[in-house]
Design a protein around this motif. Structure first.
Motif, PDB file in Angstrom:
ATOM      1  N   LEU A 179       0.872  -1.166   0.000  1.00  0.00           N
ATOM      2  CA  LEU A 179       0.000   0.000   0.000  1.00  0.00           C
ATOM      3  C   LEU A 179       0.911   1.219   0.000  1.00  0.00           C
ATOM      4  O   LEU A 179       1.767   1.356   0.884  1.00  0.00           O
ATOM      5  CB  LEU A 179      -0.899   0.022   1.227  1.00  0.00           C
ATOM      6  CG  LEU A 179      -1.878   1.203   1.182  1.00  0.00           C
ATOM      7  CD1 LEU A 179      -3.257   0.717   0.749  1.00  0.00           C
ATOM      8  CD2 LEU A 179      -1.962   1.914   2.514  1.00  0.00           C
ATOM      9  N   SER A 237      -4.167   9.611  -4.459  1.00  0.00           N
ATOM     10  CA  SER A 237      -2.817   9.559  -3.893  1.00  0.00           C
ATOM     11  C   SER A 237      -2.479   8.213  -3.246  1.00  0.00           C
ATOM     12  O   SER A 237      -1.452   8.104  -2.596  1.00  0.00           O
ATOM     13  CB  SER A 237      -2.642  10.675  -2.859  1.00  0.00           C
ATOM     14  OG  SER A 237      -3.621  10.569  -1.838  1.00  0.00           O
ATOM     15  N   VAL A 238      -3.328   7.215  -3.456  1.00  0.00           N
ATOM     16  CA  VAL A 238      -3.078   5.900  -2.842  1.00  0.00           C
ATOM     17  C   VAL A 238      -3.109   4.810  -3.910  1.00  0.00           C
ATOM     18  O   VAL A 238      -3.990   4.799  -4.762  1.00  0.00           O
ATOM     19  CB  VAL A 238      -4.130   5.569  -1.757  1.00  0.00           C
ATOM     20  CG1 VAL A 238      -3.766   4.275  -1.035  1.00  0.00           C
ATOM     21  CG2 VAL A 238      -4.263   6.708  -0.761  1.00  0.00           C
ATOM     22  N   LEU A 267      -6.206   3.455  -5.744  1.00  0.00           N
ATOM     23  CA  LEU A 267      -7.355   3.413  -4.842  1.00  0.00           C
ATOM     24  C   LEU A 267      -8.001   4.786  -4.741  1.00  0.00           C
ATOM     25  O   LEU A 267      -9.197   4.916  -4.505  1.00  0.00           O
ATOM     26  CB  LEU A 267      -6.933   2.947  -3.456  1.00  0.00           C
ATOM     27  CG  LEU A 267      -6.289   1.559  -3.372  1.00  0.00           C
ATOM     28  CD1 LEU A 267      -5.950   1.231  -1.934  1.00  0.00           C
ATOM     29  CD2 LEU A 267      -7.218   0.501  -3.949  1.00  0.00           C
ATOM     30  N   SER A 268      -7.183   5.822  -4.872  1.00  0.00           N
ATOM     31  CA  SER A 268      -7.670   7.203  -4.893  1.00  0.00           C
ATOM     32  C   SER A 268      -6.572   8.016  -5.558  1.00  0.00           C
ATOM     33  O   SER A 268      -5.580   7.452  -6.025  1.00  0.00           O
ATOM     34  CB  SER A 268      -7.946   7.699  -3.470  1.00  0.00           C
ATOM     35  OG  SER A 268      -6.734   8.008  -2.823  1.00  0.00           O
ATOM     36  N   VAL A 320       1.242   5.439  -0.264  1.00  0.00           N
ATOM     37  CA  VAL A 320       0.578   6.741  -0.160  1.00  0.00           C
ATOM     38  C   VAL A 320       1.537   7.804  -0.671  1.00  0.00           C
ATOM     39  O   VAL A 320       2.632   7.979  -0.132  1.00  0.00           O
ATOM     40  CB  VAL A 320       0.160   7.050   1.292  1.00  0.00           C
ATOM     41  CG1 VAL A 320      -0.542   8.398   1.371  1.00  0.00           C
ATOM     42  CG2 VAL A 320      -0.736   5.947   1.839  1.00  0.00           C
ATOM     43  N   PHE A 321       1.125   8.465  -1.753  1.00  0.00           N
ATOM     44  CA  PHE A 321       1.951   9.515  -2.337  1.00  0.00           C
ATOM     45  C   PHE A 321       1.524  10.879  -1.785  1.00  0.00           C
ATOM     46  O   PHE A 321       0.402  11.048  -1.316  1.00  0.00           O
ATOM     47  CB  PHE A 321       1.791   9.519  -3.862  1.00  0.00           C
ATOM     48  CG  PHE A 321       2.282   8.263  -4.520  1.00  0.00           C
ATOM     49  CD1 PHE A 321       3.605   8.136  -4.903  1.00  0.00           C
ATOM     50  CD2 PHE A 321       1.421   7.193  -4.737  1.00  0.00           C
ATOM     51  CE1 PHE A 321       4.055   6.967  -5.502  1.00  0.00           C
ATOM     52  CE2 PHE A 321       1.862   6.022  -5.331  1.00  0.00           C
ATOM     53  CZ  PHE A 321       3.180   5.917  -5.718  1.00  0.00           C
ATOM     54  N   ASP A 322       2.437  11.830  -1.863  1.00  0.00           N
ATOM     55  CA  ASP A 322       2.126  13.204  -1.484  1.00  0.00           C
ATOM     56  C   ASP A 322       1.079  13.743  -2.465  1.00  0.00           C
ATOM     57  O   ASP A 322       1.342  13.833  -3.659  1.00  0.00           O
ATOM     58  CB  ASP A 322       3.409  14.045  -1.573  1.00  0.00           C
ATOM     59  CG  ASP A 322       3.190  15.472  -1.084  1.00  0.00           C
ATOM     60  OD1 ASP A 322       2.034  15.837  -0.807  1.00  0.00           O
ATOM     61  OD2 ASP A 322       4.190  16.202  -0.980  1.00  0.00           O
ATOM     62  N   PRO A 323      -0.123  14.098  -1.983  1.00  0.00           N
ATOM     63  CA  PRO A 323      -1.143  14.586  -2.923  1.00  0.00           C
ATOM     64  C   PRO A 323      -0.711  15.864  -3.645  1.00  0.00           C
ATOM     65  O   PRO A 323      -1.226  16.174  -4.718  1.00  0.00           O
ATOM     66  CB  PRO A 323      -2.372  14.834  -2.036  1.00  0.00           C
ATOM     67  CG  PRO A 323      -1.937  14.689  -0.636  1.00  0.00           C
ATOM     68  CD  PRO A 323      -0.617  14.002  -0.600  1.00  0.00           C
TER      69      PRO A 323
END
Lengths: 257, 257
Positions: free
Chosen positions: B112, B133-134, B130-131, B114-117
């Motif tokens: 999983l 930034s994910v 998933l979204s 999570v990128f910096d939006p």
């Protein structure tokens, strides 16, 4: 600087800028005048704030504003006035007290939580948002709608995430304060009169209050690497035990002499 | 149903609907005619597709379309035609081959991420979003800009996440196919002629190809719980070893008799 002169100790802790009077008064009332029925006379208030470097006219304006905001009330007492927290001001102070005086972090674990972006109403209130569907929280969410993973203390968290948890400026403030508190620990000697001790105590609580109330209820290990909250908490616990909360009537006696 | 009749075995695997002819032909060429210089005659093609339940006119239309798309080419051979993959069609087939015939999942671990939006250009190409930034990816991202946590096989993943990894319809298809393949394993007996064996083999590969190419390069444990990819892979490995790839010249001989 090695000194045990009270005004130099206060200057060492305070730095070059005097605290804003309304905010400092909120700390004074929260620290010294929070007990039910507690009142503080204008002379005591004036002398504590003067020791910290706040001018009498700034104090008068600030007292006026806090009265107008419904935070404090006052009553004539002979030729002077006595000030006390309103029910509202006392409730707000009590609300902040556990956070300000806590000797341990406000949460033991941190969780990265990913919510369904199609179900924004499934999100919990607590924690810090990283994006529309990602949060860091102090406890795992209820149910199985969100994905949650525990952020262990040794986890590699990118800087941008840490900066969302706590603003870098606030983390820098904690680093600066930790240095000053450690200097104070080293230089503080017995022999301060009770007003001086009270002023120093209030300034310690105030300096930390300005920082800690800007941070989330999350453990220190998800904060920016410059965050020195643990060092601040440890130094404050030691200093406040050496500068215990004075009785208001003792302060009034000294202020009257 | 217990049968070893070839047409009943094919019907058992295929269900009530015949596969679409162009897509089935892509499987035939990819499975039987992928070797360099390999060609297949119109009679062999016709008999394999007829065994699977595709009518001759559907096949003619499909061959025309694949030629127009540049996937195959043809050449006269006596009174008939021979078909072969173009360079393009062969490259595309070779590209899909490892995924279709793999006996193990395409990735061992899932992450999983999570990128910096605020840095959408920092995102990697691979994996499933998933979204904004994910993502779930098959390997951790380079560098320390993104947060990544390994999704262990025993991890609790919410259903909405699994549905983003693989559409529920595709997962259901795998469940349906696994049941058919297990039935086929139970009923398949030696004694099929080579054209019948080839038709059955092609239909097995085709049924799985329609599913596996709609899935991401991620391990099975992040798929919806109805996903039966591992059962399909295991049954297919067994069935294809019992229905080995035939020599095209042997098929041509049978088709000519």
């Amino acid at each position: 600087m090695a000194t045990s002169n009270p005004s130099e100790l206060i200057a060492m802790l305070r730095g070059s800028e005097s605290p804003r009077a309304p905010s400092l008064l909120v700390t004074v009332f929260g620290d010294l005048v929070q007990g039910e029925g507690a009142r503080i006379g204008a002379p005591v208030l004036g002398q504590i704030l003067e020791l910290i470097g706040v001018r009498p006219d700034s104090m008068r304006v600030a007292l006026h504003r806090l009265r107008k905001d419904g935070w404090i009330a006052s009553e004539r007492a002979g030729r002077s006035s006595e000030y006390y927290l309103t029910e509202f001001g006392r409730a707000e102070s009590m609300d902040a007290t556990p956070r300000i005086y806590a000797s341990s972090p406000p949460a033991e674990s941190a969780w990265l939580v990913v919510f369904d972006p199609a179900q924004s109403n499934a999100q919990t209130e607590d924690g810090v948002s990283l994006s529309g569907s990602v949060k860091i929280t102090g406890s795992p969410p209820d149910g199985d709608i969100a994905f949650a993973t525990c952020l262990e203390p040794d986890i590699a968290l990118p800087d941008w995430m840490r900066r969302k948890v706590c603003e870098p400026e606030v983390a820098e403030m904690s680093k600066d304060l930790a240095g000053r508190l450690i200097g104070l620990q080293r230089n503080l000697r017995p022999g301060l009169n009770r007003l001086e001790a009270a002023a120093l105590r209030v300034l310690i609580v105030h300096s930390w209050r300005r920082i800690v109330l800007k941070t989330p209820l999350l453990p220190d290990h998800v904060f920016p690497v410059s965050w020195q909250g643990p060092a601040c908490r440890a130094a404050i616990a030691d200093l406040l035990s050496r500068l215990p909360k004075p009785e208001l009537r003792d302060l009034a006696k000294i202020a009257a002499t």
